[in-house]
Design a protein around this motif. Structure first.
Motif, PDB file in Angstrom:
ATOM      1  N   PHE B  78      29.504  41.985 -21.148  1.00 34.18           N
ATOM      2  CA  PHE B  78      28.646  42.158 -19.979  1.00 34.18           C
ATOM      3  C   PHE B  78      28.784  43.587 -19.477  1.00 34.18           C
ATOM      4  O   PHE B  78      29.870  44.005 -19.081  1.00 34.18           O
ATOM      5  CB  PHE B  78      29.028  41.180 -18.872  1.00 34.18           C
ATOM      6  N   VAL B  79      27.692  44.324 -19.539  1.00 31.49           N
ATOM      7  CA  VAL B  79      27.717  45.681 -19.014  1.00 31.49           C
ATOM      8  C   VAL B  79      27.106  45.651 -17.619  1.00 31.49           C
ATOM      9  O   VAL B  79      25.937  45.297 -17.444  1.00 31.49           O
ATOM     10  CB  VAL B  79      26.935  46.643 -19.930  1.00 31.49           C
ATOM     11  N   ILE B  80      27.931  45.958 -16.646  1.00 27.51           N
ATOM     12  CA  ILE B  80      27.479  45.940 -15.251  1.00 27.51           C
ATOM     13  C   ILE B  80      27.126  47.360 -14.839  1.00 27.51           C
ATOM     14  O   ILE B  80      27.922  48.282 -15.018  1.00 27.51           O
ATOM     15  CB  ILE B  80      28.598  45.397 -14.335  1.00 27.51           C
ATOM     16  N   ARG B  81      25.928  47.542 -14.324  1.00 22.56           N
ATOM     17  CA  ARG B  81      25.517  48.863 -13.840  1.00 22.56           C
ATOM     18  C   ARG B  81      25.057  48.728 -12.402  1.00 22.56           C
ATOM     19  O   ARG B  81      24.034  48.118 -12.124  1.00 22.56           O
ATOM     20  CB  ARG B  81      24.352  49.403 -14.668  1.00 22.56           C
ATOM     21  N   LEU B  82      25.791  49.351 -11.520  1.00 21.96           N
ATOM     22  CA  LEU B  82      25.452  49.299 -10.098  1.00 21.96           C
ATOM     23  C   LEU B  82      24.621  50.533  -9.746  1.00 21.96           C
ATOM     24  O   LEU B  82      24.983  51.649 -10.097  1.00 21.96           O
ATOM     25  CB  LEU B  82      26.740  49.263  -9.270  1.00 21.96           C
ATOM     26  N   GLY B 126      14.806  50.733  -9.567  1.00 21.57           N
ATOM     27  CA  GLY B 126      13.481  50.284  -9.152  1.00 21.57           C
ATOM     28  C   GLY B 126      13.536  49.015  -8.320  1.00 21.57           C
ATOM     29  O   GLY B 126      12.639  48.191  -8.370  1.00 21.57           O
ATOM     30  N   MET B 127      14.613  48.839  -7.573  1.00 21.19           N
ATOM     31  CA  MET B 127      14.756  47.669  -6.694  1.00 21.19           C
ATOM     32  C   MET B 127      15.059  48.137  -5.281  1.00 21.19           C
ATOM     33  O   MET B 127      15.776  47.469  -4.522  1.00 21.19           O
ATOM     34  CB  MET B 127      15.921  46.785  -7.186  1.00 21.19           C
ATOM     35  N   CYS B 128      14.500  49.301  -4.934  1.00 20.56           N
ATOM     36  CA  CYS B 128      14.882  49.988  -3.702  1.00 20.56           C
ATOM     37  C   CYS B 128      14.607  49.169  -2.452  1.00 20.56           C
ATOM     38  O   CYS B 128      15.235  49.359  -1.431  1.00 20.56           O
ATOM     39  CB  CYS B 128      14.135  51.309  -3.605  1.00 20.56           C
ATOM     40  N   ASP B 129      13.631  48.253  -2.533  1.00 19.66           N
ATOM     41  CA  ASP B 129      13.311  47.445  -1.359  1.00 19.66           C
ATOM     42  C   ASP B 129      14.260  46.268  -1.217  1.00 19.66           C
ATOM     43  O   ASP B 129      14.211  45.564  -0.229  1.00 19.66           O
ATOM     44  CB  ASP B 129      11.854  46.935  -1.460  1.00 19.66           C
ATOM     45  N   GLN B 130      15.117  46.040  -2.213  1.00 27.92           N
ATOM     46  CA  GLN B 130      15.991  44.867  -2.184  1.00 27.92           C
ATOM     47  C   GLN B 130      17.430  45.212  -2.526  1.00 27.92           C
ATOM     48  O   GLN B 130      18.148  44.433  -3.115  1.00 27.92           O
ATOM     49  CB  GLN B 130      15.507  43.807  -3.186  1.00 27.92           C
ATOM     50  N   GLY B 131      17.820  46.443  -2.206  1.00 25.02           N
ATOM     51  CA  GLY B 131      19.151  46.879  -2.586  1.00 25.02           C
ATOM     52  C   GLY B 131      20.232  46.235  -1.748  1.00 25.02           C
ATOM     53  O   GLY B 131      19.926  45.548  -0.779  1.00 25.02           O
ATOM     54  N   PRO B 132      21.504  46.419  -2.119  1.00 23.49           N
ATOM     55  CA  PRO B 132      21.943  47.080  -3.345  1.00 23.49           C
ATOM     56  C   PRO B 132      21.607  46.254  -4.593  1.00 23.49           C
ATOM     57  O   PRO B 132      21.707  45.046  -4.563  1.00 23.49           O
ATOM     58  CB  PRO B 132      23.467  47.160  -3.166  1.00 23.49           C
ATOM     59  N   ALA B 133      21.222  46.958  -5.647  1.00 24.53           N
ATOM     60  CA  ALA B 133      20.820  46.286  -6.873  1.00 24.53           C
ATOM     61  C   ALA B 133      21.810  46.589  -7.992  1.00 24.53           C
ATOM     62  O   ALA B 133      22.475  47.622  -7.991  1.00 24.53           O
ATOM     63  CB  ALA B 133      19.422  46.730  -7.288  1.00 24.53           C
ATOM     64  N   MET B 134      21.862  45.659  -8.942  1.00 20.73           N
ATOM     65  CA  MET B 134      22.838  45.786 -10.015  1.00 20.73           C
ATOM     66  C   MET B 134      22.272  45.124 -11.262  1.00 20.73           C
ATOM     67  O   MET B 134      21.625  44.079 -11.182  1.00 20.73           O
ATOM     68  CB  MET B 134      24.094  45.079  -9.506  1.00 20.73           C
ATOM     69  N   LEU B 135      22.458  45.760 -12.400  1.00 25.77           N
ATOM     70  CA  LEU B 135      22.041  45.169 -13.674  1.00 25.77           C
ATOM     71  C   LEU B 135      23.262  44.596 -14.360  1.00 25.77           C
ATOM     72  O   LEU B 135      24.310  45.260 -14.425  1.00 25.77           O
ATOM     73  CB  LEU B 135      21.457  46.228 -14.603  1.00 25.77           C
ATOM     74  N   VAL B 136      23.160  43.387 -14.891  1.00 23.95           N
ATOM     75  CA  VAL B 136      24.192  42.861 -15.773  1.00 23.95           C
ATOM     76  C   VAL B 136      23.485  42.600 -17.099  1.00 23.95           C
ATOM     77  O   VAL B 136      22.653  41.701 -17.182  1.00 23.95           O
ATOM     78  CB  VAL B 136      24.824  41.575 -15.225  1.00 23.95           C
ATOM     79  N   ASN B 137      23.787  43.400 -18.088  1.00 21.81           N
ATOM     80  CA  ASN B 137      23.002  43.454 -19.315  1.00 21.81           C
ATOM     81  C   ASN B 137      21.525  43.637 -18.939  1.00 21.81           C
ATOM     82  O   ASN B 137      21.185  44.638 -18.343  1.00 21.81           O
ATOM     83  CB  ASN B 137      23.247  42.251 -20.204  1.00 21.81           C
ATOM     84  N   GLU B 138      20.680  42.637 -19.224  1.00 18.24           N
ATOM     85  CA  GLU B 138      19.269  42.836 -18.910  1.00 18.24           C
ATOM     86  C   GLU B 138      18.851  42.108 -17.645  1.00 18.24           C
ATOM     87  O   GLU B 138      17.683  42.077 -17.295  1.00 18.24           O
ATOM     88  CB  GLU B 138      18.401  42.372 -20.092  1.00 18.24           C
TER      89      GLU B 138
END
Lengths: 396, 170
Positions: B78-82, B126-138
């Motif tokens: 799992f690659v987490i990108r905050l 591209g989730m600026c209206d719902q931040g903080p946003a984070m990707l876990v894989n896809e």
């Protein structure tokens, strides 16, 4: 999974898929081009290049293979309207590409989707399959002899600079995403050396609306030099963030009123590469001839530290710089150092002037738009908020 | 006969080249597929890809080093990108970052010793209206708070394979 964004009634939701394409196919390609020209549509990615002119140049470039590329590498901080268009109105995007192919005589289309939006891919593939089944893509589209066109989706891999059209093409060709020298432009030397049009997601969708509803309808909205409607991605310190459709030329004040951002002390228009508009200039209008934008609106409330904002934007550019040219590679870290000195209250007026002149050098001497725009936010914040950023007591 | 890991990797790469083509423009799709299925773009695999596409391995390596979603170090499952860009920053991404570091026991840029998680930053998701946003894989998570972090990590630990790849289990 597609994340929900609040958005009001958009023109896109009133357009029947297929209607724009059918309107285009009734007459020769030159007619569709003329209609786009008379609508005054300019590129919705931010640069504002006239769409019809780009297409016309691609028509005139000799070449057996021509390409239509949709730039879905939406990476500008504060922009998310393309995500909404792709998740809710993908049909319009593919249809706009198909009309582009009809106009310039292309057989291949590519959507360059940013890696961060990989979760949209399955949905987009479904829409593509459906359009093929409906004969809106594939061979002999809508029974038109010799009109073959199909679209494939290619993924980006987390590089902001690939939103620049020549870097995007490099990336598609399996290279590092480093911008090329321009000219030559993609319209004659694009993907694999062939004539290529690269347009933003939103531009393609508006092409369909223009053909379906008429150029006159579009031209009557907005200002003389910036016609039509535009989607805005609104975030930051406001009560109703989300995607909005406004006419071009709307003032910053009016926009803030609509999104519940009254009382803001500044608005960043155009993302990290754009400019920071202070409250005293909220009567300015958002249009290519005044404050241009690709749609990013970030609202800063009274409590925001503008130096922190400048630092965040500069860190973004330092991270995303491809490192090809010196002004961008060395300039951005130097400006970050300057911001840190300002934060610690150790920056003299003279040094601040040096930093600004470095910023201006970057604007002139960087190879691509990324480097040329990297100092924009810093320069406009220094310009408008000197009282706030100078002479700070050290924060340790 | 015992099929060695290297031979299996080579077979996989040949299949990918058959699927995506052997032109230079197939390089990115091959690398993305390799990373998605094996979490690692090793020096050996770069050499094999170079042979398949008939280019110099340095060319492959230079592409891998350019893109932030391609890595030559082994990545966690799992690659987490905050997201650390301004809108998420204004909504408290730094608190989420702290909690991720605390719960995973690693710093940004590191992978947990069990190979489950890699922690990293992302620029604007591209989730600026719902931040903080984070990707876990896809998969994207929005409006993440420090207290939600634990549940998200637990979900990953419990459902390995479900969304480690978007469409199928390996």
């Amino acid at each position: 999974m597609i994340a929900e964004t609040t958005h009001g009634s958009l023109t896109f939701s009133t357009i029947e898929p297929g209607s724009g394409l059918d309107a285009a196919l009734k007459r020769p390609p030159a007619d569709a081009l003329r209609r786009i020209e008379s609508s005054g549509l300019r590129g919705r990615g931010g640069a504002g290049f006239p769409t019809s002119l780009k297409w016309d140049l691609a028509i005139k470039s000799p070449g057996e293979y021509k390409y239509v590329i949709c730039n879905a590498d939406e990476g500008e901080p504060g922009t998310f309207k393309d995500r909404v268009i792709l998740s809710d109105f993908a049909d319009l995007v593919f249809e706009g590409m198909t009309i582009g192919a009809f106009v310039i005589g292309a057989k291949h289309g590519i959507v360059y989707l940013r890696g961060e939006y990989a979760y949209l891919r399955a949905h987009l593939e479904t829409v593509l399959r459906r359009r093929r089944a409906q004969n809106l893509l594939g061979k002999k589209i809508r029974g038109q002899d010799g009109f073959d066109f199909d679209i494939e989706i290619r993924m980006g891999a987390g590089a902001y600079v690939c939103g620049e059209e020549t870097a995007l093409i490099e990336s598609l060709e399996g290279q590092r995403g480093e911008p090329r020298n321009r000219p030559p432009f993609p319209i004659d030397t694009g993907y694999l050396g062939n004539p290529t049009i690269v347009n933003n997601v939103e531009t393609f969708a508006w092409v369909v609306c223009i053909l379906a509803k008429g150029a006159k309808w579009f031209k009557e909205i907005g200002t003389k030099k910036s016609t039509g409607l535009k989607l805005f991605s609104v975030s930051g310190d406001c009560r109703k963030p989300g995607v909005y459709e406004f006419p071009m030329g709307i003032t910053v004040a009016k926009l803030l009123e609509e999104v519940g951002g009254e009382g803001a002390k500044a608005v960043q228009v155009g993302g990290a590469a754009g400019q920071c508009v202070p409250a005293s200039q909220f009567d300015r209008s958002i249009a290519f001839e005044d404050v241009p934008t690709g749609g990013s609106i970030i609202v800063f409330g009274p409590q925001r530290d503008m130096l922190r904002v400048a630092e965040n934007f500069l860190e973004f550019f330092a991270d995303e710089s491809c490192g090809q040219c010196t002004p961008c590679r060395y300039g951005t870290p130097k400006l970050i150092e300057g911001v840190k000195m300002l934060q610690q209250g150790r920056c003299s007026m003279q040094y601040l002037h040096e930093l600004c002149s470095l910023g201006e050098t970057m604007q002139l001497a960087s190879k691509c738009g990324l480097g040329q725009m990297a100092p924009n936010a810093f320069l406009s914040i220094v310009d408008h908020f000197q009282d706030e950023i100078l002479g700070r007591a050290g924060r340790g | 006969m015992l099929v060695t890991e290297q031979e299996r990797l080579r077979d996989d790469l040949v299949k990918m080249a058959d699927r995506f083509g052997r032109d230079r423009s197939a390089l990115m799709p091959i690398l993305q597929e390799l990373k998605r299925t094996r979490y690692h773009i090793s020096e050996y695999s770069m050499q094999v890809i170079a042979d398949l596409l008939d280019i110099h391995p340095v060319e492959v390596s230079s592409v891998v080093s350019f893109y932030s979603f391609l890595e030559d170090k082994p990545q966690g499952q799992f690659v987490i990108r905050l997201c650390r860009t301004i809108a998420c920053d204004m909504r408290g991404a730094d608190h989420v970052a702290r909690q991720l570091v605390n719960d995973l026991g690693i710093e940004f840029g590191e992978t947990t010793p069990d190979g489950k998680f890699t922690l990293g930053w992302a620029n604007c998701l591209g989730m600026c209206d719902q931040g903080p946003a984070m990707l876990v894989n896809e998969k994207v998570y929005t409006q993440v708070t420090p207290e939600k972090v634990h549940a998200i990590l637990d979900e990953c630990r419990g459902t390995f394979g479900m969304h480690a790849t978007a469409d199928k289990e390996r």
